[in-house]
Design a protein around this motif. Structure first.
Motif, PDB file in Angstrom:
ATOM      1  N   THR A  39      -4.406   5.553  -4.610  1.00  0.00           N
ATOM      2  CA  THR A  39      -3.129   5.853  -5.259  1.00  0.00           C
ATOM      3  C   THR A  39      -3.192   7.202  -5.977  1.00  0.00           C
ATOM      4  O   THR A  39      -2.243   7.991  -5.919  1.00  0.00           O
ATOM      5  CB  THR A  39      -2.727   4.713  -6.219  1.00  0.00           C
ATOM      6  OG1 THR A  39      -2.601   3.510  -5.441  1.00  0.00           O
ATOM      7  CG2 THR A  39      -1.413   5.010  -6.913  1.00  0.00           C
ATOM      8  N   TRP A  67      -7.665   0.748  -4.422  1.00  0.00           N
ATOM      9  CA  TRP A  67      -6.244   0.985  -4.678  1.00  0.00           C
ATOM     10  C   TRP A  67      -6.073   2.090  -5.722  1.00  0.00           C
ATOM     11  O   TRP A  67      -5.237   2.978  -5.556  1.00  0.00           O
ATOM     12  CB  TRP A  67      -5.537  -0.289  -5.140  1.00  0.00           C
ATOM     13  CG  TRP A  67      -4.063  -0.065  -5.302  1.00  0.00           C
ATOM     14  CD1 TRP A  67      -3.117  -0.075  -4.320  1.00  0.00           C
ATOM     15  CD2 TRP A  67      -3.373   0.258  -6.515  1.00  0.00           C
ATOM     16  NE1 TRP A  67      -1.877   0.207  -4.843  1.00  0.00           N
ATOM     17  CE2 TRP A  67      -2.016   0.415  -6.198  1.00  0.00           C
ATOM     18  CE3 TRP A  67      -3.781   0.420  -7.831  1.00  0.00           C
ATOM     19  CZ2 TRP A  67      -1.049   0.725  -7.142  1.00  0.00           C
ATOM     20  CZ3 TRP A  67      -2.819   0.739  -8.781  1.00  0.00           C
ATOM     21  CH2 TRP A  67      -1.462   0.884  -8.429  1.00  0.00           C
ATOM     22  N   SER A  88       4.525  -1.495  -3.186  1.00  0.00           N
ATOM     23  CA  SER A  88       4.128  -2.435  -2.134  1.00  0.00           C
ATOM     24  C   SER A  88       2.620  -2.678  -2.127  1.00  0.00           C
ATOM     25  O   SER A  88       2.162  -3.828  -2.130  1.00  0.00           O
ATOM     26  CB  SER A  88       4.577  -1.905  -0.767  1.00  0.00           C
ATOM     27  OG  SER A  88       4.117  -2.748   0.264  1.00  0.00           O
ATOM     28  N   THR A  89       1.853  -1.604  -2.122  1.00  0.00           N
ATOM     29  CA  THR A  89       0.401  -1.759  -2.080  1.00  0.00           C
ATOM     30  C   THR A  89      -0.123  -2.360  -3.384  1.00  0.00           C
ATOM     31  O   THR A  89      -1.075  -3.137  -3.370  1.00  0.00           O
ATOM     32  CB  THR A  89      -0.319  -0.430  -1.780  1.00  0.00           C
ATOM     33  OG1 THR A  89       0.034   0.546  -2.761  1.00  0.00           O
ATOM     34  CG2 THR A  89       0.016   0.079  -0.381  1.00  0.00           C
ATOM     35  N   ASP A 104       3.344  -3.183   3.393  1.00  0.00           N
ATOM     36  CA  ASP A 104       2.332  -2.124   3.257  1.00  0.00           C
ATOM     37  C   ASP A 104       2.261  -1.273   4.515  1.00  0.00           C
ATOM     38  O   ASP A 104       2.226  -0.043   4.447  1.00  0.00           O
ATOM     39  CB  ASP A 104       0.942  -2.723   3.025  1.00  0.00           C
ATOM     40  CG  ASP A 104       0.664  -3.056   1.587  1.00  0.00           C
ATOM     41  OD1 ASP A 104       1.578  -2.943   0.757  1.00  0.00           O
ATOM     42  OD2 ASP A 104      -0.485  -3.421   1.296  1.00  0.00           O
ATOM     43  N   HIS A 120       0.457  -6.073  -3.015  1.00  0.00           N
ATOM     44  CA  HIS A 120      -0.440  -6.659  -2.011  1.00  0.00           C
ATOM     45  C   HIS A 120      -1.889  -6.650  -2.476  1.00  0.00           C
ATOM     46  O   HIS A 120      -2.594  -7.653  -2.374  1.00  0.00           O
ATOM     47  CB  HIS A 120      -0.301  -5.935  -0.680  1.00  0.00           C
ATOM     48  CG  HIS A 120      -1.246  -6.425   0.365  1.00  0.00           C
ATOM     49  ND1 HIS A 120      -1.773  -5.617   1.326  1.00  0.00           N
ATOM     50  CD2 HIS A 120      -1.795  -7.650   0.589  1.00  0.00           C
ATOM     51  CE1 HIS A 120      -2.588  -6.311   2.098  1.00  0.00           C
ATOM     52  NE2 HIS A 120      -2.624  -7.552   1.665  1.00  0.00           N
ATOM     53  N   PHE A 121      -2.348  -5.528  -2.985  1.00  0.00           N
ATOM     54  CA  PHE A 121      -3.739  -5.442  -3.419  1.00  0.00           C
ATOM     55  C   PHE A 121      -3.999  -6.402  -4.593  1.00  0.00           C
ATOM     56  O   PHE A 121      -5.075  -6.996  -4.672  1.00  0.00           O
ATOM     57  CB  PHE A 121      -4.110  -4.008  -3.798  1.00  0.00           C
ATOM     58  CG  PHE A 121      -4.463  -3.133  -2.622  1.00  0.00           C
ATOM     59  CD1 PHE A 121      -5.659  -2.432  -2.599  1.00  0.00           C
ATOM     60  CD2 PHE A 121      -3.605  -2.983  -1.544  1.00  0.00           C
ATOM     61  CE1 PHE A 121      -5.996  -1.608  -1.524  1.00  0.00           C
ATOM     62  CE2 PHE A 121      -3.922  -2.166  -0.469  1.00  0.00           C
ATOM     63  CZ  PHE A 121      -5.126  -1.482  -0.454  1.00  0.00           C
ATOM     64  N   THR A 128      -3.769   3.441   2.909  1.00  0.00           N
ATOM     65  CA  THR A 128      -3.674   2.335   1.957  1.00  0.00           C
ATOM     66  C   THR A 128      -2.776   1.253   2.548  1.00  0.00           C
ATOM     67  O   THR A 128      -3.063   0.068   2.437  1.00  0.00           O
ATOM     68  CB  THR A 128      -3.103   2.822   0.606  1.00  0.00           C
ATOM     69  OG1 THR A 128      -3.839   3.955   0.177  1.00  0.00           O
ATOM     70  CG2 THR A 128      -3.152   1.742  -0.452  1.00  0.00           C
ATOM     71  N   GLY A 129      -1.684   1.681   3.168  1.00  0.00           N
ATOM     72  CA  GLY A 129      -0.763   0.730   3.792  1.00  0.00           C
ATOM     73  C   GLY A 129      -1.071   0.482   5.255  1.00  0.00           C
ATOM     74  O   GLY A 129      -1.002  -0.653   5.737  1.00  0.00           O
ATOM     75  N   GLY A 179       3.198   2.648   4.635  1.00  0.00           N
ATOM     76  CA  GLY A 179       2.160   3.586   5.087  1.00  0.00           C
ATOM     77  C   GLY A 179       2.644   4.396   6.278  1.00  0.00           C
ATOM     78  O   GLY A 179       2.410   5.601   6.378  1.00  0.00           O
ATOM     79  N   SER A 200      -3.566  -2.265   6.111  1.00  0.00           N
ATOM     80  CA  SER A 200      -3.270  -3.658   5.759  1.00  0.00           C
ATOM     81  C   SER A 200      -3.155  -4.587   6.968  1.00  0.00           C
ATOM     82  O   SER A 200      -3.673  -5.706   6.915  1.00  0.00           O
ATOM     83  CB  SER A 200      -2.014  -3.737   4.898  1.00  0.00           C
ATOM     84  OG  SER A 200      -2.293  -3.222   3.615  1.00  0.00           O
ATOM     85  N   SER A 210       5.723   2.792  -1.618  1.00  0.00           N
ATOM     86  CA  SER A 210       4.386   2.456  -1.134  1.00  0.00           C
ATOM     87  C   SER A 210       3.467   2.017  -2.266  1.00  0.00           C
ATOM     88  O   SER A 210       2.710   1.049  -2.122  1.00  0.00           O
ATOM     89  CB  SER A 210       3.777   3.659  -0.400  1.00  0.00           C
ATOM     90  OG  SER A 210       2.511   3.329   0.104  1.00  0.00           O
TER      91      SER A 210
END
Length: 146
Positions: A55, A51, A21-22, A110, A25-26, A83-84, A114, A87, A18
């Motif tokens: 995190t 983020w 991934s985040t 994400d 993406h972020f 966080t995910g 999540g 998205s 995660s």
């Protein structure tokens, strides 16, 4: 390896997946903020700041889980899971055609990671009922004195 360590390892794997991934993406959302359909209140600084904060909450959740502070861990991990899970909210602000294949991939990885964190919480709390295994501090102290 005992079951407790296997559960910790599973959570660590899900959390690392995660975070990666985040993080991707972020970062993409931060760098290409103008291309992402999203509400006006989302700014470049809010992307990286959220983020970092979320995190840190997720990592704290893992640490609390490792030390058997299950309810606090579940709370932190629940917050982190958003966080995910949040998205796919991008789709509320734009048509599917406005998103590139890369954006779709990042949004859905994400969302899935999540969901995996959320699934872990449900599995641990409702199926395994690990919170029942948490020793009471007062009981532990009483046991040591005797």
């Amino acid at each position: 390896m005992n079951l407790e360590l296997k559960h910790q390892r599973l959570l660590k794997i899900l959390l690392i997946a995660s975070i990666i991934s985040t993080g991707i993406h972020f970062t993409d959302n931060y760098l290409f903020i103008k291309q992402y359909p999203q509400p006006a209140w989302i700014t470049a600084p809010s992307i990286y700041q959220s983020w970092l904060i979320l995190t840190a909450i997720g990592i704290t959740g893992y640490w609390l889980y490792k030390y058997r502070k299950y309810w606090l861990s579940y709370a932190c991990l629940l917050v982190y899971s958003f966080t995910g899970l949040a998205s796919p909210g991008h789709y509320l602000y734009g048509k599917m055609s406005q998103f590139t294949a890369k954006m779709h991939l990042f949004i859905w990885t994400d969302g899935l990671t999540g969901l995996a964190i959320l699934g872990f919480i449900v599995w641990s709390a409702l199926i395994l009922k690990q919170w029942l295994q948490e020793p009471s501090t007062a009981f532990s102290e009483l046991k040591i004195k005797n």
